[in-house]
Design a protein around this motif. Structure first.
Motif, mmCIF file in Angstrom:
data_model
loop_
_atom_site.group_PDB
_atom_site.id
_atom_site.type_symbol
_atom_site.label_atom_id
_atom_site.label_comp_id
_atom_site.label_asym_id
_atom_site.label_seq_id
_atom_site.Cartn_x
_atom_site.Cartn_y
_atom_site.Cartn_z
ATOM 1 N N ASP A 75 0.854 -1.177 0.000
ATOM 2 C CA ASP A 75 0.000 0.000 0.000
ATOM 3 C C ASP A 75 0.898 1.237 0.000
ATOM 4 N N LEU A 76 0.558 2.222 -0.807
ATOM 5 C CA LEU A 76 1.367 3.427 -0.945
ATOM 6 C C LEU A 76 0.643 4.607 -0.305
ATOM 7 N N TYR A 77 1.353 5.300 0.574
ATOM 8 C CA TYR A 77 0.791 6.403 1.346
ATOM 9 C C TYR A 77 1.572 7.691 1.082
ATOM 10 N N SER A 108 -2.340 0.932 -4.293
ATOM 11 C CA SER A 108 -1.570 -0.264 -3.972
ATOM 12 C C SER A 108 -0.884 -0.775 -5.223
ATOM 13 N N CYS A 109 0.095 -1.640 -5.014
ATOM 14 C CA CYS A 109 0.761 -2.286 -6.148
ATOM 15 C C CYS A 109 1.269 -3.656 -5.708
ATOM 16 N N TRP A 110 1.587 -4.460 -6.697
ATOM 17 C CA TRP A 110 2.195 -5.765 -6.458
ATOM 18 C C TRP A 110 3.677 -5.652 -6.780
ATOM 19 N N VAL A 111 4.531 -6.133 -5.878
ATOM 20 C CA VAL A 111 5.984 -6.086 -6.078
ATOM 21 C C VAL A 111 6.515 -7.506 -6.001
ATOM 22 N N ASP A 132 19.843 2.744 -0.757
ATOM 23 C CA ASP A 132 20.227 2.381 0.612
ATOM 24 C C ASP A 132 19.317 1.316 1.220
ATOM 25 N N GLY A 133 18.940 0.319 0.430
ATOM 26 C CA GLY A 133 18.108 -0.776 0.921
ATOM 27 C C GLY A 133 16.630 -0.452 1.029
ATOM 28 N N LEU A 134 16.240 0.753 0.618
ATOM 29 C CA LEU A 134 14.833 1.139 0.661
ATOM 30 C C LEU A 134 14.286 1.245 -0.755
ATOM 31 N N VAL A 135 13.013 0.933 -0.898
ATOM 32 C CA VAL A 135 12.364 0.931 -2.210
ATOM 33 C C VAL A 135 11.284 2.016 -2.224
ATOM 34 N N ALA A 136 11.240 2.758 -3.342
ATOM 35 C CA ALA A 136 10.182 3.748 -3.556
ATOM 36 C C ALA A 136 9.554 3.471 -4.915
ATOM 37 N N ILE A 137 8.268 3.707 -5.034
ATOM 38 C CA ILE A 137 7.531 3.396 -6.263
ATOM 39 C C ILE A 137 6.776 4.644 -6.710
ATOM 40 N N ARG A 138 6.823 4.911 -8.013
ATOM 41 C CA ARG A 138 6.077 6.039 -8.577
ATOM 42 C C ARG A 138 4.679 5.544 -8.932
ATOM 43 N N LEU A 139 3.682 6.069 -8.222
ATOM 44 C CA LEU A 139 2.294 5.680 -8.465
ATOM 45 C C LEU A 139 1.713 6.552 -9.580
ATOM 46 N N VAL A 140 1.290 5.919 -10.654
ATOM 47 C CA VAL A 140 0.659 6.614 -11.774
ATOM 48 C C VAL A 140 -0.620 5.867 -12.113
ATOM 49 N N ARG A 141 -1.668 6.597 -12.359
ATOM 50 C CA ARG A 141 -2.932 5.975 -12.766
ATOM 51 C C ARG A 141 -3.046 6.057 -14.287
ATOM 52 N N TYR A 142 -3.570 4.981 -14.872
ATOM 53 C CA TYR A 142 -3.692 4.901 -16.329
ATOM 54 C C TYR A 142 -5.151 4.716 -16.721
ATOM 55 N N ARG A 143 -5.477 5.162 -17.916
ATOM 56 C CA ARG A 143 -6.833 5.046 -18.444
ATOM 57 C C ARG A 143 -7.174 3.569 -18.633
#
Length: 176
Positions: free
Chosen positions: A71-73, A90-93, A156-167
């Motif tokens: 879940d992305l906050y 949310s996303c699946w990784v 540095d061992g941390l993951v970040a995700i760019r949340l984009v919504r698509y049509r």
């Protein structure tokens, strides 16, 4: 004829002075009005964290061939309020060939929530029976395109995700 008795040279000066004073007054009125208008319109251009890289967790928690739902906050900010930690999506990784991959949990067909079926090792949409492989490719159903992949950044061992919504419902991946 004396100057100022309605002659041409004097009337032209008065018109120029009137225009100059009017322009000066307009400029002075615009000084406080511009920031006030900007303050009132501030939230209209803000998406509140969407399309920015959002923290997803430690890489060690996301590693592995079994997809992990994340879940992305982000903090939502409008002109007068700041609401911390609002769930944006949310996303699946999952890890494939040593690299992390992220897929949106939104079905590209009609926007239903895509779940992972551990027994079948597929992502499945419960609405119209679309099924997707671990690489996001369409394996069954009416989905017009694969699952939408999301950009990942590791540092540095941390993951970040760019949340984009698509049509939804179109074959091309078009940001909304």
């Amino acid at each position: 004829m004396s100057p100022g008795a309605g002659g041409e040279p004097d009337g032209g000066r008065r018109a120029v002075l009137k225009l100059g004073i009017g322009a000066l007054g307009l400029g002075l009125a615009a000084v406080p009005a511009a920031p006030a208008i900007g303050y009132l319109l501030f939230p209209s251009g803000s998406k509140g964290g969407e399309a920015a890289f959002l923290p997803a967790g430690k890489r060690s928690a996301l590693a592995g061939a079994t997809p992990v739902r994340v879940d992305l906050y982000a903090d939502k900010v409008d002109a007068w309020n700041k609401t911390p930690d609002v769930k944006l999506g949310s996303c699946w990784v999952l890890e494939r060939d040593g690299a992390l991959h992220a897929f949106s949990t939104v079905c590209p067909h009609l926007g239903c929530a895509v779940d992972f079926d551990a027994e079948a090792q597929k992502f499945k949409c419960p609405c119209h029976r679309s099924a997707f492989g671990l690489d996001g490719s369409v394996e069954a159903g009416p989905s017009p395109r694969p699952l939408d992949s999301l950009e990942i950044k590791e540092q540095d061992g941390l993951v970040a995700i760019r949340l984009v919504r698509y049509r939804q419902g179109v074959a091309d991946k078009e940001p909304v």
